[in-house]
Design an enzyme around this catalytic site. Structure first.
Site, PDB file in Angstrom:
ATOM      1  N   ASP A  30      -0.331   1.062  -2.606  1.00  0.00           N
ATOM      2  CA  ASP A  30       0.648   2.134  -2.404  1.00  0.00           C
ATOM      3  C   ASP A  30       1.501   2.323  -3.660  1.00  0.00           C
ATOM      4  OD1 ASP A  30      -0.252   2.294   0.256  1.00  0.00           O
ATOM      5  OD2 ASP A  30       1.151   0.734   0.879  1.00  0.00           O
TER       6      ASP A  30
ATOM      7  N   HIS B 158       2.199  -0.334   5.517  1.00  0.00           N
ATOM      8  CA  HIS B 158       0.995  -0.026   4.737  1.00  0.00           C
ATOM      9  C   HIS B 158       0.046   0.866   5.524  1.00  0.00           C
ATOM     10  CE1 HIS B 158      -2.030  -0.475   1.661  1.00  0.00           C
ATOM     11  NE2 HIS B 158      -2.872  -1.108   2.454  1.00  0.00           N
TER      12      HIS B 158
END
Length: 339
Positions: free
Chosen positions: A175, A202
């Site tokens: 990310d 996530h």
């Protein structure tokens, strides 16, 4: 890490970090799920890391071939492949870091939660073995859904009496990698100079990039920030759709996993001020697990850092993500505590 490797200058890399090649500690790293789409490139990248002295590759099939292939690369680490549950203990014994990309990948139309039952069972079994054979290792969880698999791992370790909150990490580095790349493109700055913290979880809206804290500062309009946030949250889906059903984000995930493992190794070796974002046990919010900046050291997590100042848009995003992240955490805990 990788610039140094490209020059095949392991010694120079280590000397720049304040080590001589003689003084670098021996470190054993295991990759569990090493024959898969993430596992193979991750095995390659860990073989290139001069901080690794022993690399063990484990999977339920095909690992001896992967290990033989990777072992021919002329870098420091010795490589051994292990296959099948009866060899898992050998792969894990004496490990300093265990990286877990094991599991099935996403397919088009599949959410991270669709993966849950399969991957949760795999993670539960692997973590039981970690508790038995290398209870002091740093565990880097890549297997999705990370928002649930990290709590599953924690519950397994608690039952075994080996849980140490400082040594369990959900790898959210991809990310961060995506946020840096997308921000650099929009802000027209050198991506190598960019830093963007990413917090939360996530998956989907639980991923919250803090572009208000991004450096170098670009003062992008709010519409651009919203679009960058959405693209970061949907980065995995973007790759799944682009591969048209033939795979998911394996190469970029392997790169991100190798970056985070490298940070863990540096921390273990006493390199100061190693800070990365990770999904860990946390008191930053009311949720028991949360991704934020973490200072790494000789015991794993040395300090979980706060969120810092948030924009109004980020404050809204933070409140919006909490119910979904809470549900995913609870789902993992419930699964782990079933018979």
């Amino acid at each position: 890490m990788f610039r140094s490797i490209a020059r095949s200058a392991a010694g120079k890399h280590l000397l720049r970090r304040g080590f001589s090649t003689e003084s670098v500690p021996d470190r054993k790293v295991a990759v569990l799920g090493a024959s898969g789409g993430i596992g193979q490139p991750l095995a390659l990248l860990m073989k290139l890391n001069p901080l690794v002295s022993r690399l063990t590759l484990y999977d339920i099939a095909n690992t001896p071939g992967v290990a033989a292939d990777v072992s021919h690369i002329n870098t420091r680490s010795e490589v051994v492949g292990y296959v099948g549950e009866e060899q898992l203990g050998q792969a894990l014994e004496g490990c300093d870091v265990v990286i877990i990309p094991a599991g099935v990948p996403r397919k088009p139309g599949m959410t991270r939660d669709d993966l849950f039952n399969i991957n949760a069972g795999i993670v539960k079994g692997l973590c039981s073995a970690i508790a038995k054979y290398c209870p002091n290792a740093l565990v880097n969880m890549i297997s999705n859904p990370v928002n649930s698999t990290v709590p599953i791992a924690a519950e397994v370790f608690k039952k075994a009496g080996t849980y140490d909150e400082r040594k369990l990490f959900g790898v959210t580095t991809l990310d961060v990698v995506r946020a840096k790349t997308f921000y650099a493109g929009k802000a027209k700055v050198n991506v190598a100079d960019v830093n963007v913290p990413v917090v939360g979880g996530h998956a989907g809206i639980t991923i919250l990039p803090l572009f208000s804290q991004a450096t170098p500062k670009a003062n992008l309009p709010e519409d651009d920030i919203k679009a960058l946030t959405k693209r970061t949250q949907d980065g995995g889906t973007e790759v799944v759709e682009a591969k048209a059903g033939k795979g998911s984000a394996t190469l970029s995930m392997a790169y991100a996993g190798a970056l985070f493992a490298d940070a863990c190794l540096k921390g273990l070796n006493g390199v100061p001020d190693v800070v990365e974002c990770s999904f860990v046990q946390s008191t930053v919010t009311e949720l028991p697990y949360f991704a934020s900046k973490v200072r790494l050291g000789k015991n794993g997590v040395e300090e979980v850092l706060g969120l810092g100042p948030l924009s109004d848009y980020e404050k809204e995003g933070l409140e919006s993500l909490k119910p979904e992240l809470k549900a995913s955490i609870e789902k993992g805990i419930k699964f782990a505590n079933q018979s």
